[in-house]
Every structure is written in structure tokens, then in C-alpha cells.
Write an enzyme that holds these catalytic residues in place. Structure first.
Site, PDB file in Angstrom:
ATOM      1  N   LYS A   1     -43.239 -86.665 -20.426  1.00 39.63           N
ATOM      2  CA  LYS A   1     -42.251 -86.484 -21.251  1.00 39.63           C
ATOM      3  C   LYS A   1     -40.958 -86.683 -20.594  1.00 39.63           C
ATOM      4  CE  LYS A   1     -39.223 -83.844 -22.542  1.00 39.63           C
ATOM      5  NZ  LYS A   1     -37.917 -84.285 -22.475  1.00 39.63           N
TER       6      LYS A   1
ATOM      7  N   GLU B   1     -24.480 -75.048  -8.827  1.00 42.04           N
ATOM      8  CA  GLU B   1     -24.380 -76.408  -8.809  1.00 42.04           C
ATOM      9  C   GLU B   1     -23.608 -77.029  -9.806  1.00 42.04           C
ATOM     10  OE1 GLU B   1     -28.131 -78.353 -10.383  1.00 42.04           O
ATOM     11  OE2 GLU B   1     -28.399 -79.662  -8.724  1.00 42.04           O
TER      12      GLU B   1
ATOM     13  N   SER C   1     -33.436 -78.605 -14.016  1.00 43.00           N
ATOM     14  CA  SER C   1     -32.400 -77.356 -13.738  1.00 43.00           C
ATOM     15  C   SER C   1     -33.192 -76.097 -13.212  1.00 43.00           C
ATOM     16  CB  SER C   1     -31.383 -77.131 -14.613  1.00 43.00           C
ATOM     17  OG  SER C   1     -32.288 -76.960 -15.847  1.00 43.00           O
TER      18      SER C   1
ATOM     19  N   PHE D   1     -32.715 -86.163 -16.160  1.00 41.48           N
ATOM     20  CA  PHE D   1     -31.934 -87.501 -16.609  1.00 41.48           C
ATOM     21  C   PHE D   1     -31.862 -88.394 -15.498  1.00 41.48           C
ATOM     22  CE2 PHE D   1     -28.433 -84.646 -15.858  1.00 41.48           C
ATOM     23  CZ  PHE D   1     -27.490 -85.718 -15.141  1.00 41.48           C
TER      24      PHE D   1
ATOM     25  N   GLU E   1     -34.749 -86.723 -22.510  1.00 39.25           N
ATOM     26  CA  GLU E   1     -34.361 -87.262 -23.913  1.00 39.25           C
ATOM     27  C   GLU E   1     -33.011 -88.023 -23.882  1.00 39.25           C
ATOM     28  OE1 GLU E   1     -34.650 -84.239 -22.759  1.00 39.25           O
ATOM     29  OE2 GLU E   1     -33.234 -82.839 -23.858  1.00 39.25           O
TER      30      GLU E   1
ATOM     31  N   CYS F   1     -29.790 -84.562  -6.966  1.00 42.02           N
ATOM     32  CA  CYS F   1     -30.142 -83.300  -6.473  1.00 42.02           C
ATOM     33  C   CYS F   1     -30.175 -83.205  -4.899  1.00 42.02           C
ATOM     34  CB  CYS F   1     -31.680 -83.135  -6.859  1.00 42.02           C
ATOM     35  SG  CYS F   1     -32.641 -84.000  -5.968  1.00 42.02           S
TER      36      CYS F   1
HETATM   37  P1  NAD Z   1     -32.880 -80.076 -17.371  1.00 44.49           P
HETATM   38  O1  NAD Z   1     -33.409 -79.045 -16.877  1.00 44.49           O
HETATM   39  O2  NAD Z   1     -31.715 -79.873 -18.490  1.00 44.49           O
HETATM   40  O3  NAD Z   1     -33.907 -81.158 -18.076  1.00 44.49           O
HETATM   41  C1  NAD Z   1     -35.044 -81.432 -17.457  1.00 44.49           C
HETATM   42  C2  NAD Z   1     -36.249 -81.628 -18.562  1.00 44.49           C
HETATM   43  O4  NAD Z   1     -36.664 -80.410 -18.970  1.00 44.49           O
HETATM   44  C3  NAD Z   1     -35.906 -82.552 -19.612  1.00 44.49           C
HETATM   45  O5  NAD Z   1     -36.991 -83.316 -19.696  1.00 44.49           O
HETATM   46  C4  NAD Z   1     -35.691 -81.632 -20.850  1.00 44.49           C
HETATM   47  O6  NAD Z   1     -36.202 -82.192 -22.080  1.00 44.49           O
HETATM   48  C5  NAD Z   1     -36.638 -80.527 -20.410  1.00 44.49           C
HETATM   49  N1  NAD Z   1     -35.965 -79.187 -20.956  1.00 44.49           N
HETATM   50  C6  NAD Z   1     -34.696 -78.867 -21.046  1.00 44.49           C
HETATM   51  N2  NAD Z   1     -34.405 -77.655 -21.507  1.00 44.49           N
HETATM   52  C7  NAD Z   1     -35.683 -77.209 -21.756  1.00 44.49           C
HETATM   53  C8  NAD Z   1     -36.098 -75.884 -21.979  1.00 44.49           C
HETATM   54  N3  NAD Z   1     -35.427 -74.869 -22.402  1.00 44.49           N
HETATM   55  N4  NAD Z   1     -37.451 -75.753 -22.178  1.00 44.49           N
HETATM   56  C9  NAD Z   1     -38.526 -76.722 -21.921  1.00 44.49           C
HETATM   57  N5  NAD Z   1     -38.114 -77.920 -21.527  1.00 44.49           N
HETATM   58  C10 NAD Z   1     -36.716 -78.155 -21.472  1.00 44.49           C
HETATM   59  O7  NAD Z   1     -32.302 -80.989 -16.266  1.00 44.49           O
HETATM   60  P2  NAD Z   1     -31.407 -82.361 -16.300  1.00 44.49           P
HETATM   61  O8  NAD Z   1     -29.777 -81.912 -16.619  1.00 44.49           O
HETATM   62  O9  NAD Z   1     -32.017 -83.659 -16.857  1.00 44.49           O
HETATM   63  O10 NAD Z   1     -31.415 -82.888 -14.633  1.00 44.49           O
HETATM   64  C11 NAD Z   1     -30.429 -82.309 -13.800  1.00 44.49           C
HETATM   65  C12 NAD Z   1     -30.876 -81.314 -12.944  1.00 44.49           C
HETATM   66  O11 NAD Z   1     -32.187 -81.681 -12.245  1.00 44.49           O
HETATM   67  C13 NAD Z   1     -30.106 -80.515 -11.678  1.00 44.49           C
HETATM   68  O12 NAD Z   1     -30.226 -79.217 -11.717  1.00 44.49           O
HETATM   69  C14 NAD Z   1     -30.855 -81.414 -10.612  1.00 44.49           C
HETATM   70  O13 NAD Z   1     -30.498 -80.616  -9.302  1.00 44.49           O
HETATM   71  C15 NAD Z   1     -31.979 -81.344 -11.080  1.00 44.49           C
HETATM   72  N6  NAD Z   1     -32.836 -82.071 -10.224  1.00 44.49           N
HETATM   73  C16 NAD Z   1     -33.775 -81.609  -9.023  1.00 44.49           C
HETATM   74  C17 NAD Z   1     -34.466 -82.493  -8.286  1.00 44.49           C
HETATM   75  C18 NAD Z   1     -35.130 -82.014  -7.177  1.00 44.49           C
HETATM   76  O14 NAD Z   1     -36.224 -82.663  -6.742  1.00 44.49           O
HETATM   77  N7  NAD Z   1     -35.011 -80.780  -6.942  1.00 44.49           N
HETATM   78  C19 NAD Z   1     -34.579 -83.713  -8.623  1.00 44.49           C
HETATM   79  C20 NAD Z   1     -33.859 -84.560  -9.504  1.00 44.49           C
HETATM   80  C21 NAD Z   1     -32.800 -83.468 -10.424  1.00 44.49           C
END
Ligand code: NAD
Length: 496
Positions: free
Chosen positions: A173, A381, A226, A149, A176, A281
Site C-alpha cells: 500500500k 521533525e 511518521s 511519500f 497515496e 528521514c
Molecule cells: P505518513 O505517516 O503520513 O504516511 C505513511 C503511510 O502511512 C502512507 O502510506 C499513509 O497512507 C499511511 N497512513 C497515514 N496516516 C495513517 C493512519 N492514521 N493510519 C494508518 N495509515 C496511515 O508519512 P509520510 O508523510 O508519507 O512520510 C514522511 C515521514 O516518514 C517522516 O516522518 C519521515 O521521517 C518518515 N520516514 C522515515 C524513514 C525511516 O527509515 N525511519 C524513512 C522515510 C521516511
């Protein structure tokens, strides 16, 4: 209020989904759209459309593919403000920060324009008598992108422009929680001349992702999000024999040497820690003060106190709300945990609300001192506007502390000493290092190179590494006979 459409085979259409996820304005949690949880049939149609489009797109000459990217970057620039407004409406980011999110994506599209030279292979003449060897770089097929997000423009743009410029087709994808920005990005991509099926966009959550991860026609998976989800996606994708790159969570340290420029350090730390409500991040979430620099900690707390969260169009707002009530609740419980663990809370933003927007996900700037490695606020984090401060006596201690941390996304050192900076850049086990630069996100002619638990995979996002991730190398060994004199069978593996 609208239902977010799917993009399949060049057409935007409404999903037949039975379930929808609410997309809200984080400033007051009012409903602005609903994202469908795409059906399995729709997901399969998106992959089938990408697979069919690959057959013709792979044959489109590289310079023509680059020209689509040229038109796309022009359109993104023309629609920069409009994209940033959409982005602000669903993330709560300030307008200036939202423009930055879009801009860092545009920079990747500019890099994708340069794809022709990056698609060049290697040649060597006369590797044996009359034999030449050369290599070509060829696309993989259908690639999948799953995005978080916190950067709804930049991170989709890390992925599909490079993959598609290399000759692949793509299924995206997006998160959401903020699917409207990626939808507008996709509309502009069609307007730039992308043939139908080259980019498809589907919506939903974990069920939709898991269905796609098990689809045989998807060759490569790019994920940003994450740690637990990143680990799950990396394991599932590679178990299914797909190529995968998964960028995950972070805990980024900034090391402050006593010889650093104090006013530069303090103003840089303010922006890098609570900017974007700490939902980056690469945010600095731990400041490590070396020696006498710890005397600056009270002044830093005073400066952070001056940062006011506010609405996206308030020019005086330092940052906006958190993305959701759940995210706010999580941050508040971690702040509580920090207090219980005995960290000294110099600034507590848990009670902050914005007048008239009390229903929003607001958290004020928060700062802890005397944080130790055994505390949950250090280990997890937080992903909120919370800065943890620690103190050590020497640079060596600071390096050892940062290296013990399981994350390795970004780090920075503030110093006036070239020798200290050189030692830090050489010895630190983190993939992106800033020297007097707090958030060292590389420009796209380099790659985004997180390490340790911040990245699962081998080849990173954008730059040359993305070209290698999204392509195969084919190596050709070639001989043209000049006469018809049989040389007899070669019974060895040696080239003759
Ligand atoms: P998230 O992991 O909750 O969601 C990311 C994506 O995964 C979304 O599209 C979501 O629909 C999908 N998803 C969620 N749960 C899932 C599951 N159980 N199985 C399959 N798909 C699933 O992350 P978020 O809250 O949207 O984003 C924040 C996180 O992203 C933070 O931890 C941040 O550090 C990380 N991030 C990392 C970087 C990097 O370059 N390392 C960059 C941006 C964000």
C-alpha cells in the site's frame, strides 16, 4: 490524467472505489492522477490472491526466486531514467535526486539476488549419540508493506524484493501522494517473471491500512512513515499477533569539531540539510558546533543562500518543492514558531516562490542559529529545508545533547581526530553513525538500523535482518536407527 490501477492477482484493473485522492505535481499543484481508496472487497481480494500465490511460490526453489530478482534489477536499470522521470513528476525531486532514489532501491534488489546464501540454516552433527540437529529458514506467508511519500522507489524496494525473494507473497500500500512510481515498479516486476499474486498493489489512506492490519491472513507488517502513524501501526499489528517493523520520524544531528576540514563540513551540511527539500528521514536537521567551529556559522548561511530550488529538469536546481500545500504550510508555521521562540533566523526561505510556478509548494533554504532544546523547532521533525544550529563547548556536551533527543535514526561527526570519532561512535545512542559522512544510509548488505523513536520493532530493513524478519526458523533434531534393538523408554528430557 489517469486513475491509478490496482494490481490484484497479476492483473492491473480499475478500482470500484467511491473516493479518490488527487495526485498532483508539487511544482504547480496541477492534477496528474487520482488514486483510488480501494474497497474492502478489493483489499480482501488482494490478500486472498497473495495467500493463494504463497502456496506455489514457497515451493519455487530459492535460485529460481533469485533469478526473478536478477531479471528485475536488469529491467530497473534499463528503465532507470524513465522511473526517475515518473518519480520527479509526482514528488518534484530533481532528476539527479530522483535517479538516486531509484538507484538505492536497485541496490536492495541486487542484495535480494543473493538470497540463497542468506536462506541457509545451521547444522550440528552428533548433538547426542547418533542424533543431528539442523535448521531451515522458511517464509511466513503474506506480508504487508505501507510506504511514505518521500522515497516512492527506494522504500517499496526495501520491502517487497527481500520479502518475496525469501518465498513470501506481498501486498503493497504505497503513499497515496505518489503512487505512480510504485505502480511502474510493479509493472516491471511482472515483466521480470513474477507469477501472478506474488505482488499485489492497493491504494488508499488510513482506512485501507487499518482494514489490512486487521486481516488474519497477513503475517508481517513493514511500515515507514511518521511517528504517530508508526506507533499506531506497530500497536495494531502486534495486538493482532503480527510481526511488525515500523520505521518512523527523525531529528538527525551533525556534530562539527573545530579540527574538522571546514570546506568539507560546509558543503556536506548544505546538501545533507536542504537536499530533497529536507524531506529525507536521514536529513541533517540540527548542526551542533563544538567550540570555535561556531565561527563557521555565518559562512554556512551564505552557502545555503546560494542554493536555488527549481524544477525537476533544471540542472541548476538544488532541490524541488515540498510534496503538498499542507506540508508547505506546516513548514512555514514551524519557521514562524522558531522566530517567535527567539531563535536567530539567519536565512528565511518562507517567502520564496519560483517565477511562473507560484502555485507550487516552494520553500527556500532556511537556517536558524542559537536554537535551544526547549524550542518546538528543535523538538519536532520539520521535514523541510530548515537547518537548526546549536553551539556547545565540548564533545561530551554534544554527545549528551544528541543522546537526550528522543529520535535515533542517523547522526554524523566531522573531525580530524580518530579518538573523537571513536568516542562518538561508541557513546552515541543513535542507530546509524557517519564519520565525516553526513548521511550514513547503509548499503543493503548491512541493514537500516534506526533506534529509539525512529524505529518500533526488533529486526530492521534489508540485509540479513530483513531475511530474519520475513522468515521463520525451523529446527530439526533427527535420529536414524541403525538396528532394531529397543532401548526402553527415555523418561527424561535429555537426548540419549
Ligand atoms: P505518513 O505517516 O503520513 O504516511 C505513511 C503511510 O502511512 C502512507 O502510506 C499513509 O497512507 C499511511 N497512513 C497515514 N496516516 C495513517 C493512519 N492514521 N493510519 C494508518 N495509515 C496511515 O508519512 P509520510 O508523510 O508519507 O512520510 C514522511 C515521514 O516518514 C517522516 O516522518 C519521515 O521521517 C518518515 N520516514 C522515515 C524513514 C525511516 O527509515 N525511519 C524513512 C522515510 C521516511
Amino acid at each position: 490524467m489517469k486513475n491509478v490501477p490496482l494490481l490484484i492477482n497479476g492483473e492491473f484493473s480499475q478500482s470500484q472505489a467511491e473516493q479518490y485522492i488527487e495526485v498532483t505535481n508539487p511544482a504547480d499543484n496541477s492534477l496528474i492522477a487520482k488514486a483510488p481508496c480501494a474497497t474492502e472487497t478489493e483489499l480482501d481480494m488482494a490478500v486472498a490472491s497473495a495467500k493463494a500465490a504463497f502456496e506455489s511460490w514457497r515451493e519455487v526453489p530459492v535460485p529460481e526466486r533469485a533469478r526473478v530478482m536478477m531479471r528485475y534489477q536488469q529491467l530497473l536499470k534499463e528503465h532507470h531514467n524513465e522511473l526517475a522521470e515518473i518519480l520527479s513528476s509526482e514528488t518534484g525531486k530533481t532528476f539527479a535526486d530522483a535517479k538516486g532514489d531509484v538507484w538505492r532501491g536497485i541496490e536492495v534488489v541486487e542484495q535480494a539476488i543473493n538470497v540463497s546464501s542468506m536462506m541457509m540454516g545451521e547444522t550440528a552433527e552428533n548433538v547426542a549419540r547418533g542424533i543431528d540437529t539442523y535448521s531451515y529458514i522458511q517464509p511466513l506467508g503474506v506480508c504487508l508493506g505501507i510506504t511514505p511519500f518521500n522515497f516512492p522507489a527506494m522504500i517499496p524496494l526495501w520491502m517487497f524484493p527481500m520479502a518475496i525473494a525469501c518465498g513470501n507473497t506481498f501486498v503493497l500500500k504505497p503513499s497515496e501522494q505518489d503512487p505512480l512510481t510504485p505502480t511502474r515498479l510493479a509493472e516491471l516486476f511482472l515483466q521480470a517473471g513474477a507469477p501472478k499474486g506474488v505482488l499485489n498493489v492497493v491504494h488508499g489512506g488510513k482506512d485501507q491500512v487499518n482494514h489490512l492490519l486487521n486481516h488474519d491472513d497477513i503475517k508481517a507488517v513493514s511500515f515507514v512513515g511518521s511517528v504517530p502513524v508508526g506507533q499506531h501501526i506497530y500497536k495494531t499489528a502486534t495486538d493482532n499477533m503480527k510481526r511488525a517493523q515500523c520505521f518512523a520520524g527523525a531529528k538527525n544531528h551533525s556534530v562539527i569539531m573545530p579540527d574538522a576540514n571546514k570546506s568539507q563540513v560546509l558543503s556536506n551540511l548544505v546538501g545533507a540539510s536542504v537536499g530533497a527539500a529536507g524531506q529525507r528521514c536521514m536529513a541533517i536537521s540540527v548542526a551542533v558546533f563544538v567550540g570555535d567551529s561556531q565561527d563557521w556559522i555565518p559562512e554556512l548561511a551564505e552557502m545555503l543562500k546560494e542554493v536555488k530550488p527549481g524544477l525537476w529538469n533544471d540542472d541548476n536546481a538544488g532541490y524541488g518543492p515540498l510534496i503538498s500545500p499542507q506540508a508547505k504550510q506546516r513548514v512555514l508555521s514551524l519557521i514562524e514558531q522558531g522566530k517567535l521562540e527567539g531563535a536567530e533566523c539567519l536565512l528565511d526561505g518562507s517567502e520564496f516562490t519560483l517565477a511562473g510556478y507560484e502555485a507550487g509548494n516552494w520553500v527556500g533554504p532556511t537556517m536558524f542559529n542559537n536554537v535551544t532544546e526547549d524550542m518546538v523547532i528543535y523538538q519536532q521533525e520539520i521535514f523541510g529545508p530548515v537547518l537548526c544550529c546549536m553551539s556547545v563547548e565540548t564533545l561530551e556536551e554534544a554527545i549528551a545533547l544528541v543522546n537526550r533527543n528522543p529520535f535515533g535514526n542517523g547522526t554524523s561527526i566531522f573531525t580530524a581526530s580518530g579518538a573523537a570519532a571513536r568516542k562518538y561512535q561508541h557513546e552515541i545512542e543513535v542507530g546509524q553513525v557517519g564519520i565525516n559522512v553526513p548521511i550514513p544510509v547503509p548499503l543493503p548488505f548491512f541493514s537500516f538500523t534506526g533506534w529509539k523513536n525512529s524505529f518500533y520493532g526488533d529486526l530492521h530493513a534489508y540485509g540479513k535482518q530483513a531475511v530474519r524478519f520475513y522468515t521463520e526458523t525451523k529446527t530439526i533434531t533427527s535420529r536414524w536407527f541403525e538396528d532394531d534393538i529397543p532401548s526402553g523408554p527415555n523418561m527424561t528430557i535429555t537426548l540419549k
